[in-house]
Design a protein around this motif. Structure first.
Motif, short mmCIF file in Angstrom:
data_model
loop_
_atom_site.label_atom_id
_atom_site.label_comp_id
_atom_site.label_asym_id
_atom_site.label_seq_id
_atom_site.Cartn_x
_atom_site.Cartn_y
_atom_site.Cartn_z
N ARG A 185 -60.17 -17.01 47.24
CA ARG A 185 -60.77 -17.41 48.46
C ARG A 185 -60.94 -15.60 49.62
O ARG A 185 -61.83 -15.56 49.69
N THR A 186 -59.38 -14.65 49.23
CA THR A 186 -60.18 -13.74 49.61
C THR A 186 -59.39 -12.73 48.57
O THR A 186 -58.72 -12.63 48.24
N ALA A 187 -60.21 -11.31 48.93
CA ALA A 187 -59.53 -10.21 47.87
C ALA A 187 -57.75 -9.85 48.87
O ALA A 187 -57.26 -9.60 47.99
N MET A 188 -57.13 -9.98 49.91
CA MET A 188 -56.48 -10.01 50.12
C MET A 188 -55.45 -11.06 49.64
O MET A 188 -54.38 -10.37 48.80
N ALA A 189 -55.97 -12.21 49.60
CA ALA A 189 -54.93 -13.16 49.10
C ALA A 189 -54.84 -13.06 48.03
O ALA A 189 -53.88 -12.99 47.26
N TRP A 190 -55.73 -12.49 46.56
CA TRP A 190 -55.51 -12.11 45.71
C TRP A 190 -54.38 -10.80 45.45
O TRP A 190 -53.96 -10.59 44.74
N ALA A 191 -54.97 -10.14 46.16
CA ALA A 191 -54.13 -8.49 45.89
C ALA A 191 -53.24 -8.47 46.29
O ALA A 191 -51.87 -8.38 45.39
N SER A 192 -52.37 -9.88 47.80
CA SER A 192 -51.03 -10.18 47.41
C SER A 192 -50.45 -10.46 46.78
O SER A 192 -49.31 -9.85 46.35
N ALA A 193 -51.11 -11.97 46.20
CA ALA A 193 -50.59 -12.59 44.74
C ALA A 193 -50.78 -11.68 44.07
O ALA A 193 -49.90 -11.79 43.05
N ALA A 194 -51.62 -10.80 42.96
CA ALA A 194 -51.21 -10.00 42.74
C ALA A 194 -50.01 -9.37 42.48
O ALA A 194 -49.93 -9.22 40.97
N THR A 235 -46.07 -16.86 25.74
CA THR A 235 -45.91 -16.09 25.27
C THR A 235 -45.88 -15.29 26.53
O THR A 235 -45.51 -13.88 25.68
N GLY A 236 -46.35 -15.17 27.33
CA GLY A 236 -46.18 -13.98 28.08
C GLY A 236 -47.13 -13.62 28.51
O GLY A 236 -47.87 -12.58 29.03
N ILE A 237 -49.11 -14.11 28.23
CA ILE A 237 -50.48 -13.38 28.31
C ILE A 237 -50.43 -14.28 29.65
O ILE A 237 -50.11 -15.23 30.25
N ASP A 238 -51.57 -13.40 31.14
CA ASP A 238 -51.32 -14.19 32.41
C ASP A 238 -52.61 -15.33 32.38
O ASP A 238 -52.89 -14.95 31.18
N SER A 239 -52.75 -15.76 32.99
CA SER A 239 -53.31 -16.88 33.79
C SER A 239 -54.56 -16.77 32.79
O SER A 239 -55.46 -17.93 32.41
N ALA A 240 -55.52 -16.62 33.62
CA ALA A 240 -56.79 -15.65 33.91
C ALA A 240 -57.04 -15.57 32.26
O ALA A 240 -58.37 -15.79 31.52
N THR A 241 -55.82 -14.89 31.43
CA THR A 241 -56.39 -14.51 30.12
C THR A 241 -55.83 -15.48 29.07
O THR A 241 -57.08 -16.18 28.52
N ALA A 242 -55.28 -16.45 29.55
CA ALA A 242 -55.07 -17.15 28.70
C ALA A 242 -55.70 -18.80 28.83
O ALA A 242 -56.28 -18.74 27.91
N CYS A 288 -59.35 -20.50 36.84
CA CYS A 288 -58.27 -19.89 37.11
C CYS A 288 -58.63 -19.52 38.64
O CYS A 288 -59.31 -18.39 39.08
N PHE A 289 -57.62 -20.38 39.75
CA PHE A 289 -58.00 -19.66 40.75
C PHE A 289 -56.92 -19.15 41.90
O PHE A 289 -55.80 -19.53 41.40
N GLY A 290 -57.14 -18.31 43.01
CA GLY A 290 -55.80 -17.65 43.69
C GLY A 290 -55.59 -16.06 43.03
O GLY A 290 -56.76 -15.16 43.70
N ALA A 291 -54.97 -16.38 41.70
CA ALA A 291 -54.47 -14.77 41.86
C ALA A 291 -54.03 -15.07 40.01
O ALA A 291 -53.97 -16.35 39.40
N ASP A 292 -53.31 -14.36 39.32
CA ASP A 292 -52.88 -13.74 37.71
C ASP A 292 -51.37 -14.66 37.62
O ASP A 292 -50.64 -14.12 38.71
N TRP A 293 -51.19 -15.47 36.71
CA TRP A 293 -49.51 -15.90 37.49
C TRP A 293 -49.07 -15.35 35.65
O TRP A 293 -49.89 -16.04 34.82
N ARG A 294 -48.03 -15.11 35.74
CA ARG A 294 -47.18 -14.55 34.07
C ARG A 294 -46.05 -15.59 33.83
O ARG A 294 -45.06 -15.10 35.39
N ALA A 295 -45.51 -15.63 33.23
CA ALA A 295 -43.91 -16.24 32.90
C ALA A 295 -43.60 -14.68 32.17
O ALA A 295 -44.40 -13.77 30.97
N ALA A 296 -42.25 -14.01 32.49
CA ALA A 296 -42.08 -12.99 31.91
C ALA A 296 -41.55 -13.95 30.39
O ALA A 296 -40.74 -14.23 30.14
#
Length: 870
Positions: free
Chosen positions: A673-682, A837-844, A861-869
């Motif tokens: 939605r915004t660069a700020m929102a992505w950077a904060s979540a990333a 497997t730990g791959i981030d959401s956008a890549t997966a 993929c909306f928002g930012a990337d999500w990853r499981a440890a």
């Protein structure tokens, strides 16, 4: 009437006259002055033709005074102040002659009302306070009327604490006296006081409560006032609907001045909607309805609206400026300070738009105090003109004005707990954002343009959304709406129109309750977060090994600010009209490709979609190739696997399925939605041992198998389709890290917060998602088209995905088009195999759908990337 000229008057004739007077007051309060005049003429005739007995003189004199006062009210409405003043003077003489201080006070009250209507607000309030000196001796009904009218007048003078106190007292006195019409007026105007304070949710709540009262009063004025609040809030379609309803009610009573007021606000609505020429016509029509000296103030207001619309349409700006300055002078001569200052502001707007900066600055100096107006659009208008004037030689001063305007808008949004209301307020930022972006492009500074874009993009992201518990009434209305929507699925064609009308009515009622929900009081006010700025965002982009492209319009073209490892650059892309046409073509082909059709037709549609996607890819990403792809020697594009693209779209490309563009196949692509929102979540760390829940909806052949496999991959619980309920959805959102929902969904374009998921206990609306305590950081919606959004002016998006992101969810994976159930199940199962497997959401997601048919790549993929440890 019984009795002759010289007979002693018994109780019955006086009672009849009193009843005529009472009915006349009811007609006046319901805006029927002609009817009131007839009743009062009958009452006056009866009083003139009868002689009271010894015990009836006092009551007869009181009735004479009250009838004269009511007649002055009717005369004012029908013929103006000159016809009314002599009647008030006669009433005052009679009241003094009979030593009735309470009736003298009522005469002062009537004088105050007439002066207020004529625009002499200060003189009106002085008369109102003189009337208040006799308050203690008045009957409760008269006390209620005086307090209510004095409160309304104090509100017009922006003495809001006085207004609130008088209106509360007036409502209480009216309730005690059994005067529901006056109580309704007092309570409704309390809502208006909250509006003047800028608390739009509270204003709507109080007005709604008043409107629910069973008072027998014409609701045209209350509809008009509520429409004005909605217009201020940017809820333009709803404001226009209420104004249309008010117009119909006013037409029924034939009150020209009230119809003019409604048409004037319809003109303002058209102006905010961008239809300046219609606004000119409506304002001109309204001006013609305000006739006579009594309506001079309203006539000036209508002329002001006409001139403001003329400026927005670009009609003869120098001449419009001269006319506005003349109007300002006339208004000042009549002590109509508000119109005088607003007219000077319109003149400054016209002069600055035509390049006459010196004259514009002189006109702007005549607007003293407007920057502190109770009206958000007025304050923003002052900032806009001041910034345009300063931009010619004082760019930093212009930037300060624009920044202050953005802060003002953010503060207004912070007062709202309704996401619907917040996003609607963005409509008031359009001209400011356009000026700011124009200045940014002209500066040729990447940092400047990026920061200006972030200043306006989703201003509401700068303040947290704090929402109080929902109203039980809303829950009941949503239950009714759920039933109507279910009926529509199987209803005969003949019944569908009525059912849809009822559904729209229920949606409006739910939205009205949502708008009126007050913001929860916190121990400390939430701190507004500033955009990270160019340097901070560039650092986040480099840390994520990403490229970020934020798109924006300027002078009929689409531009992109591109941030990557080599810094930032500004890229001019194609004409907005051409890009818009391509995006619409892709949208149409994408909607058509999933419909049943003959093989030959399908082949043609698929071919058209493939060609349109390639053209759109070249138009949007071709010029960014140095950042997001390698080039072969022959100039052909070759994707570079490590490239990660973050897209911040503008309105014209908000519906583009970026994952379907050929150059993005197999590459991580995130829509923010915004660069700020992505950077904060990333910046958030991977989630260790995520708690996962998979939920299957009904009527999907592969849903249970899909969620069973996802549960197995994550060793997580699943909810089978026959048990999937709204309660399970809520429990997942407030108790899990990752929630996967495989269910039918539908985006509602007109009312995005009524977008739905189909569950075993019926439809779940976006409105019903939890208000607080959301712990889920990643939501997967394996459902048809629920990734779509309705984009409002100001580039504010609204839909199920936007609701989830506003609640604090970091990442939402959802489809922006219909996808066949089996294909969706396969793609989403593949997604989770990679995600676990730990791959981030956008890549997966990019890898999971790379080898599927094109339509599967509508998952985004909306928002930012999500990853499981790992």
């Amino acid at each position: 009437m019984a009795g002759s000229l010289h007979e002693p008057l018994d109780a019955e004739p006086l009672d009849v006259i009193a009843d005529l007077h009472r009915r006349a007051l009811t007609a006046l309060e319901s805006y029927r002055p002609d009817e009131a005049a007839v009743l009062l003429a009958d009452a006056q005739s009866a009083l003139d033709s009868l002689t009271p007995g010894p015990g009836d003189s006092e009551r007869a004199d009181e009735l004479r005074t009250r009838v004269l006062l009511a007649a002055s009210w009717a005369a004012y409405e029908r013929h103006g102040p000159d016809a009314a003043e002599s009647l008030v003077a006669s009433a005052a003489d009679l009241a003094r002659a009979t030593s009735r201080d309470d009736l003298v006070a009522l005469c002062h009250l009537q004088t105050a009302s007439m002066r207020g209507r004529a625009g002499d607000l200060s003189g009106s309030l002085r008369a109102m306070h003189r009337a208040g000196e006799g308050l203690a001796g008045m009957p409760p009904t008269d006390q209620a009327r005086l307090l209510t009218n004095r409160g309304v007048l104090a509100a017009q003078l922006m003495r809001l604490s006085e207004a609130e106190a008088d209106l509360h007292r007036g409502a209480a006195a009216a309730h005690e006296a059994g005067a529901p019409v006056i109580e309704f007026m007092a309570r409704h105007n309390l809502g208006w006081v909250h509006y003047l304070r800028g608390d739009l949710p509270r204003a709507l709540a109080v007005m709604n409560e008043a409107d629910a009262m069973p008072a027998e009063v014409n609701r045209a004025v209350s509809r008009l006032d509520r429409a004005r609040v909605l217009l201020e809030a940017g809820l333009l379609d709803e404001a226009r609907a209420l104004l249309t309803e008010a117009r119909e009610l006013a037409d029924a009573d034939g009150v020209a001045a009230l119809i003019g007021e409604i048409e004037l606000d319809l003109a303002r609505t058209a102006l905010v909607l961008g239809d300046a020429r219609s606004a000119v016509t409506l304002a001109r029509t309204a001006r013609g309805r305000f006739r006579g000296e009594a309506s001079a103030s309203w006539r000036r207001r209508a002329y002001l609206a006409e001139l403001e619309a003329s400026v927005r349409s670009g009609i003869s700006l120098p001449r419009t400026a001269r006319t506005a300055l003349s109007l300002a002078q006339v208004a000042a001569e009549h002590a109509d300070d508000h119109v005088a200052r607003r007219a000077a502001l319109v003149a400054a707007d016209a002069l600055s738009a035509s390049g006459n900066i010196t004259a514009a600055a002189a006109a702007l100096r005549q607007t003293s105090g407007l920057v502190r107006s109770a009206s958000l659009p007025t304050r923003l208008h002052v900032r806009l003109v001041a910034a345009r004037i300063a931009a010619t030689d004082r760019p930093r001063a212009a930037a300060r004005q624009l920044s202050a305007a953005a802060d003002d808008l953010a503060a207004a949004q912070q007062r709202a707990s309704s996401l619907d209301l917040r996003t609607a307020l963005g409509v008031h930022s359009e001209r400011l954002a356009t000026l700011d972006l124009d200045l940014g492009v002209e500066s040729r500074s990447v940092a400047s343009l990026f920061n200006r874009s972030e200043r306006w993009r989703a201003v509401s992201d700068r303040v947290p959304l704090v929402r109080p518990p929902r109203d039980p009434q809303a829950a009941d209305l949503l239950t009714q709406l759920r039933g109507i929507r279910e009926e529509l699925r199987d209803a005969p064609v003949a019944d569908q129109a009525d059912l849809r009308a009822r559904a729209i009515e229920l949606e409006r009622a739910v939205r009205a309750l949502d708008w009126a929900r007050p913001t929860q009081t916190a121990a400390a006010p939430p701190t507004q977060s500033r955009p990270l700025g160019y340097a901070g965002t560039l650092a986040a982009v480099r840390a994520a090994d990403a490229t970020l492209a934020t798109f924006l319009p300027h002078a009929g073209h689409l531009y992109a600010v591109v941030l990557g490892h080599r810094g930032g650059r500004i890229v001019r892309l194609g004409r907005l009209a051409d890009v818009d046409a391509l995006a619409r073509r892709v949208r149409a082909d994408l909607d058509a490709v999933t419909l049943p059709m003959a093989p030959a037709m399908r082949q043609a549609v698929e071919g058209s979609l493939t060609a349109a996607l390639a053209e759109l890819d070249a138009a949007l990403l071709g010029a960014l190739a140095d950042e997001v792809t390698h080039r072969r020697p022959g100039g052909q594009l070759r994707s570079r696997p490590p490239t990660r693209l973050v897209v911040v779209p503008s309105r014209v490309i908000a519906a583009v399925p970026f994952g379907m563009l050929p150059s993005r196949r197999g590459l991580a692509t995130t829509v923010a939605r915004t660069a700020m929102a992505w950077a904060s979540a990333a910046a958030r760390p991977p989630v260790a041992q995520p708690q996962v829940l998979a939920i299957a909806g009904p009527d999907l052949r592969h849903a249970d198998r899909e969620v069973a496999e996802i549960g197995r991959l994550w060793s997580a619980p699943v909810v089978p389709s026959h048990q999937a309920t709204r309660a399970e959805i809520v429990a997942g959102l407030v108790g899990r890290d990752l929630v996967h929902i495989a269910a039918h969904g539908q985006h509602h374009y007109q009312s995005p917060l009524f977008s739905t998921l189909r569950l075993s206990d019926g439809l779940a609306f976006a409105h019903e998602l939890p208000d607080a305590g959301v712990t889920a950081s990643h939501i997967v919606l394996s459902a048809c088209e629920v990734g779509r959004a309705t984009i409002r002016p100001g580039d504010e998006s609204l839909g199920l995905t936007a609701v989830l992101l506003s609640m604090g969810v970091q990442t939402v994976v959802a489809a922006v088009a219909r996808i066949p159930d089996e294909l969706a199940a396969e793609a989403m199962t593949a997604y989770h195999r990679l995600l676990v497997t730990g791959i981030d959401s956008a890549t997966a997601l990019a890898q999971a759908i790379a080898d599927h048919p094109t339509v599967a790549r509508a998952f985004t993929c909306f928002g930012a990337d999500w990853r499981a440890a790992p």
